[in-house]
Design a protein around this motif. Structure first.
Motif, PDB file in Angstrom:
ATOM      1  N   LEU A  42      11.502   6.406  -4.482  1.00  0.00           N
ATOM      2  CA  LEU A  42      12.415   5.126  -4.384  1.00  0.00           C
ATOM      3  C   LEU A  42      12.951   4.786  -3.019  1.00  0.00           C
ATOM      4  N   ALA A  43      13.530   5.848  -2.223  1.00  0.00           N
ATOM      5  CA  ALA A  43      14.277   5.679  -1.066  1.00  0.00           C
ATOM      6  C   ALA A  43      12.873   5.401  -0.155  1.00  0.00           C
ATOM      7  N   HIS A  44      11.943   6.053  -0.098  1.00  0.00           N
ATOM      8  CA  HIS A  44      10.789   6.054   0.688  1.00  0.00           C
ATOM      9  C   HIS A  44      10.256   4.381   0.527  1.00  0.00           C
ATOM     10  N   ALA A  45       9.902   3.991  -0.688  1.00  0.00           N
ATOM     11  CA  ALA A  45       9.486   2.722  -0.811  1.00  0.00           C
ATOM     12  C   ALA A  45      10.180   1.655  -0.144  1.00  0.00           C
ATOM     13  N   PHE A  46      11.442   1.506  -0.307  1.00  0.00           N
ATOM     14  CA  PHE A  46      12.291   0.479   0.701  1.00  0.00           C
ATOM     15  C   PHE A  46      12.327   0.818   1.946  1.00  0.00           C
ATOM     16  N   GLY A  47      12.390   2.074   2.313  1.00  0.00           N
ATOM     17  CA  GLY A  47      12.296   2.293   3.831  1.00  0.00           C
ATOM     18  C   GLY A  47      10.988   2.169   4.566  1.00  0.00           C
ATOM     19  N   LYS A  48       9.785   2.661   4.004  1.00  0.00           N
ATOM     20  CA  LYS A  48       8.749   2.320   4.429  1.00  0.00           C
ATOM     21  C   LYS A  48       8.194   0.896   4.490  1.00  0.00           C
ATOM     22  N   PHE A  63       1.063  -1.271   0.002  1.00  0.00           N
ATOM     23  CA  PHE A  63      -0.035  -0.127   0.020  1.00  0.00           C
ATOM     24  C   PHE A  63       1.059   1.267  -0.062  1.00  0.00           C
ATOM     25  N   SER A  64       1.678   1.227   0.947  1.00  0.00           N
ATOM     26  CA  SER A  64       2.477   2.765   1.270  1.00  0.00           C
ATOM     27  C   SER A  64       3.620   2.816   0.215  1.00  0.00           C
ATOM     28  N   ALA A  65       4.265   1.669  -0.345  1.00  0.00           N
ATOM     29  CA  ALA A  65       5.443   1.714  -1.009  1.00  0.00           C
ATOM     30  C   ALA A  65       5.118   1.793  -2.422  1.00  0.00           C
ATOM     31  N   SER A  66       3.817   1.110  -2.934  1.00  0.00           N
ATOM     32  CA  SER A  66       3.669   0.975  -4.355  1.00  0.00           C
ATOM     33  C   SER A  66       2.260   1.521  -4.815  1.00  0.00           C
ATOM     34  N   LEU A  67       1.260   1.092  -4.167  1.00  0.00           N
ATOM     35  CA  LEU A  67      -0.050   1.690  -4.401  1.00  0.00           C
ATOM     36  C   LEU A  67      -0.224   2.950  -4.499  1.00  0.00           C
ATOM     37  N   LEU A  68       0.183   3.835  -3.520  1.00  0.00           N
ATOM     38  CA  LEU A  68       0.002   5.146  -3.478  1.00  0.00           C
ATOM     39  C   LEU A  68       0.899   5.901  -4.466  1.00  0.00           C
ATOM     40  N   PRO A  69       2.405   5.503  -4.728  1.00  0.00           N
ATOM     41  CA  PRO A  69       2.946   6.066  -6.116  1.00  0.00           C
ATOM     42  C   PRO A  69       2.225   5.872  -7.448  1.00  0.00           C
TER      43      PRO A  69
END
Length: 444
Positions: free
Chosen positions: A305-311, A227-233
């Protein structure tokens, strides 16, 4: 065309293993690995502009989806242990829905048609709502219901945007519209404004973001990560493509600024570990949106990108902690230093999502804020800077308490190796992105 079709169909083909759970898991793992490889290969291809529209910006969003898809499948191998008696989604159905969910996100990203983009975003709702209720509880059912109602309302508003675009251009082909002579009239302005409210609902833009903390906190951790890393982007990508038709920059800066302010105020008193990271997602997504609309596309992509892996790492570690403590309240979680891998991942991921240097999120935020200031949005810049600091303090204070506080009970804190390692690797990637960019001199 072959690679694009394979990318889209791979998660769907994986579901042919529905009759055997072990086979379904294996095929899901193979599909996620293949999609990640294809997303990398597409980077070296010339831009695609036919049935599909894939340029360099698209590929970064595809890479985010495919990377977190692979990590979430790996994490799910040990995390999802759903029993028919306590859940309404079986383990088989979980993987089937997961694969369809990813396929709908990929479809939304690569299709060369605004109407079909809208269909893809709507499909993400259909395929993901049952995933929220995997860990069956009254709260998860309520979260799923709120998700359906609020997001459906938002997507309906987005449909009006698509209709207005068709009315004005008599086509919904993305490349045709973006390459045509720009139109400056009330209909197009309304279309772009409706898109911000409609697709912005999925992005987490004020005031239609209220579904987000509920859905993220009650979903299984690998789904929270998606949800956070993929759907929202992905929803942001669709919104950005509509914004390109006629830039309403002032409106697209104002509402994200309000979103960041609201999220930071709520975060200050947050007591639930996964809701804390969900509100952090609102901040990161809205800051990335500001980057896209002010012309700092590079900074926005770095941040995403960085948020996806961090979150993803934050939700993965949260899943391990919740499984171990059987508790979601921050005040009841303590002594995490005994879980060396999980605590390291949680600490790194919390620093990543709050933009601590030298993480990639810091580089992205720095570039976006610099551009925002240079664009003359001084008031918005000032407010965002203050409330980003508040978010940084709130999250890292809570995480520090959970890790370094003295254990209340003399209990064994055994961490599952695979889940913890996936979490740690994800957080390290976010750190690595920042270090590489600093070495390359991006912020000099």
């Amino acid at each position: 065309m072959f690679l694009e079709l394979l990318l889209l169909s791979s998660p769907i083909i994986a579901n042919i293993g529905f009759f055997n759970t072990r086979l379904l898991k294996t095929l899901s793992l193979a599909s996620s690995s293949l999609d990640l490889i294809i997303s990398l290969l597409l980077y070296f291809k010339i831009p695609v502009e036919s049935t599909f529209f894939i340029d360099k910006v698209t590929i970064y969003f595809l890479f985010i989806v495919c990377s977190i898809y692979l990590l979430s499948v790996l994490y799910s191998l040990k995390y999802i242990e759903v029993k028919e008696s306590r859940g309404i989604v079986s383990e088989k159905l979980y993987y089937i829905l997961l694969n369809f969910f990813v396929a709908s996100m990929i479809f939304s990203t690569i299709i060369n048609n605004y109407g079909l983009m809208w269909v893809g975003v709507e499909l993400t709702t259909v395929t993901s709502v049952l995933l929220i209720t995997t860990e069956y509880s009254d709260i998860s059912l309520e979260a799923a219901w709120r998700y359906i109602i609020i997001v459906s309302a938002g997507v309906t508003i987005a449909l009006f945007s698509v209709i207005l675009i068709y009315y004005e251009y008599h086509t919904l082909t993305v490349t045709s519209i973006l390459s045509s002579q720009p139109k400056d009239n009330l209909i197009i302005k309304l279309a772009v404004a409706f898109a911000l409210i409609g697709f912005g609902t999925k992005v987490g833009v004020f005031p239609m973001y209220t579904w987000l903390p509920d859905a993220h906190s009650e979903s299984p951790s690998p789904i929270s990560a998606l949800f956070s890393a993929s759907l929202l982007p992905v929803a942001m990508y669709v919104l950005y493509r509509i914004y390109q038709i006629y830039p309403l920059t002032n409106l697209y800066v104002l509402l994200p600024t309000l979103s960041i302010i609201t999220a930071s105020i709520i975060l200050f008193k947050q007591w639930h570990i996964k809701r804390m990271f969900a509100y952090s997602t609102i901040e990161n997504m809205n800051l990335a949106l500001i980057g896209l609309v002010t012309g700092q596309v590079f900074g926005a992509i770095i941040l995403l990108l960085a948020h996806a892996f961090g979150k993803a790492a934050a939700f993965y570690s949260s899943g391990v902690i919740i499984k171990t403590f059987n508790e979601k309240k921050i005040d009841e979680i303590n002594g995490l230093y005994k879980m060396k891998i999980t605590s390291s991942s949680l600490l790194l991921s919390s620093m990543a999502v709050t933009g601590a240097p030298p993480f990639g999120t810091f580089i992205g935020e720095f570039l976006i804020l610099k551009t925002l200031f240079q664009s003359g949005y001084i008031i918005e810049f000032s407010f965002i800077l203050i409330f980003l600091a508040l978010i940084f303090i709130s999250i890292n204070y809570n995480v520090s308490r959970m890790i370094f506080s003295k254990p209340k009970y003399n209990r064994s804190l055994k961490e599952p190796q695979l889940m913890s390692l996936v979490s740690l690797i994800s957080s390290i990637i976010s750190l690595g992105i920042g270090i590489i960019l600093i070495i390359l001199g991006v912020i000099e």
